[in-house]
Write a protein that holds these residues in place. Sequence first.
Motif, PDB file in Angstrom:
ATOM      1  N   GLN A 125       0.969  -1.295   0.014  1.00 37.16           N
ATOM      2  CA  GLN A 125       0.057   0.083  -0.015  1.00 37.16           C
ATOM      3  C   GLN A 125       0.941   1.139   0.234  1.00 37.16           C
ATOM      4  O   GLN A 125       0.568   2.491  -0.836  1.00 37.16           O
ATOM      5  CB  GLN A 125      -0.878  -0.104   1.317  1.00 37.16           C
ATOM      6  N   HIS A 126       1.952   1.146   0.789  1.00 33.28           N
ATOM      7  CA  HIS A 126       3.059   2.335   0.822  1.00 33.28           C
ATOM      8  C   HIS A 126       3.408   2.670  -0.421  1.00 33.28           C
ATOM      9  O   HIS A 126       3.460   3.712  -0.873  1.00 33.28           O
ATOM     10  CB  HIS A 126       3.763   2.197   1.845  1.00 33.28           C
ATOM     11  N   ILE A 127       4.017   1.747  -1.201  1.00 35.46           N
ATOM     12  CA  ILE A 127       4.723   1.870  -2.573  1.00 35.46           C
ATOM     13  C   ILE A 127       3.483   1.939  -3.586  1.00 35.46           C
ATOM     14  O   ILE A 127       3.790   3.161  -4.338  1.00 35.46           O
ATOM     15  CB  ILE A 127       5.216   0.351  -3.068  1.00 35.46           C
ATOM     16  N   ASN A 128       2.317   1.503  -3.767  1.00 39.72           N
ATOM     17  CA  ASN A 128       1.031   1.989  -4.408  1.00 39.72           C
ATOM     18  C   ASN A 128       0.784   3.563  -4.000  1.00 39.72           C
ATOM     19  O   ASN A 128       0.712   4.400  -5.149  1.00 39.72           O
ATOM     20  CB  ASN A 128       0.036   1.166  -4.340  1.00 39.72           C
TER      21      ASN A 128
ATOM     22  N   GLY B 228       2.960  10.261  -8.009  1.00 40.88           N
ATOM     23  CA  GLY B 228       3.800  10.477  -8.678  1.00 40.88           C
ATOM     24  C   GLY B 228       5.186  10.259  -8.444  1.00 40.88           C
ATOM     25  O   GLY B 228       6.256  10.717  -9.085  1.00 40.88           O
ATOM     26  N   GLY B 229       5.196   9.805  -7.220  1.00 43.47           N
ATOM     27  CA  GLY B 229       6.790   9.303  -6.944  1.00 43.47           C
ATOM     28  C   GLY B 229       7.292   7.970  -7.522  1.00 43.47           C
ATOM     29  O   GLY B 229       6.597   7.161  -7.865  1.00 43.47           O
TER      30      GLY B 229
ATOM     31  N   GLN C 146       9.136  -1.508 -10.874  1.00 48.85           N
ATOM     32  CA  GLN C 146       8.864   0.162 -11.254  1.00 48.85           C
ATOM     33  C   GLN C 146       7.429   0.289 -11.011  1.00 48.85           C
ATOM     34  O   GLN C 146       7.305   1.443 -10.691  1.00 48.85           O
ATOM     35  CB  GLN C 146       9.132   0.038 -12.775  1.00 48.85           C
ATOM     36  N   LYS C 147       6.413  -0.722 -11.096  1.00 54.75           N
ATOM     37  CA  LYS C 147       5.097  -0.398 -10.607  1.00 54.75           C
ATOM     38  C   LYS C 147       4.625  -1.780 -10.178  1.00 54.75           C
ATOM     39  O   LYS C 147       4.909  -3.101 -10.776  1.00 54.75           O
ATOM     40  CB  LYS C 147       4.365  -0.200 -11.815  1.00 54.75           C
ATOM     41  N   PHE C 148       3.935  -1.814  -8.914  1.00 55.60           N
ATOM     42  CA  PHE C 148       3.530  -3.054  -8.493  1.00 55.60           C
ATOM     43  C   PHE C 148       2.169  -2.987  -8.133  1.00 55.60           C
ATOM     44  O   PHE C 148       1.974  -1.774  -7.175  1.00 55.60           O
ATOM     45  CB  PHE C 148       4.489  -3.353  -7.410  1.00 55.60           C
TER      46      PHE C 148
END
Length: 185
Positions: free
Chosen positions: A126-129, A135-136, A163-165
């Motif tokens: 959740q933190h990464i998303n 935009g980070g 890069q995106k998860f």
Amino acid sequence: MEEKEKQIKRVESRLVNLRDKQVIIDRDVAELYGVGTKEVNQALRNNPDKFPYGYVITLEKREKDELVKNFDRFNPLKHSTVAPHAFTEQGLYMLATILKSPTATQTTIAIIETFTKLRILARGLQHINDTIAAGGVPSEKEQNTVRGMMNNIFKDPLPVRMQKFTFGLNLGFVKFSMETTKEKI
């Protein structure tokens, strides 16, 4: 320690997502605890005060049919007239206070550790998303932390740089969507 890891893996393999909750179906609970399904459901029936709303889910016909369709181990439920029960994390803890045996104790410890790992992983994802949505770009440390958690839970090394998860669960199916680049070795 190896036996403990095996028990945790057994618990993880029995988790399904039902009504947006991680649950274990009564027949799997019985197998994990080393008792019969009848004994699990008898404990539930004889102790209704220990299982308030949200601790146990009685499956609807369509939910049972979906389980039978997606998991071979539930084929015996296909023609059953009895609605299976699904135990949430809290329901499993409460059941452990009723079913007392060394197997039940070991299984309860594995259940606690499994749900704890999943909660920690969910928070990291959740933190990464949230970072990506704002935009980070997640830091290398954040990526490594999540990768380490996933490796710990799924025991399948991921030699990639995220890069995106995204992470989602759908009635027992774990779905991942990841855009990656290979790490240089």
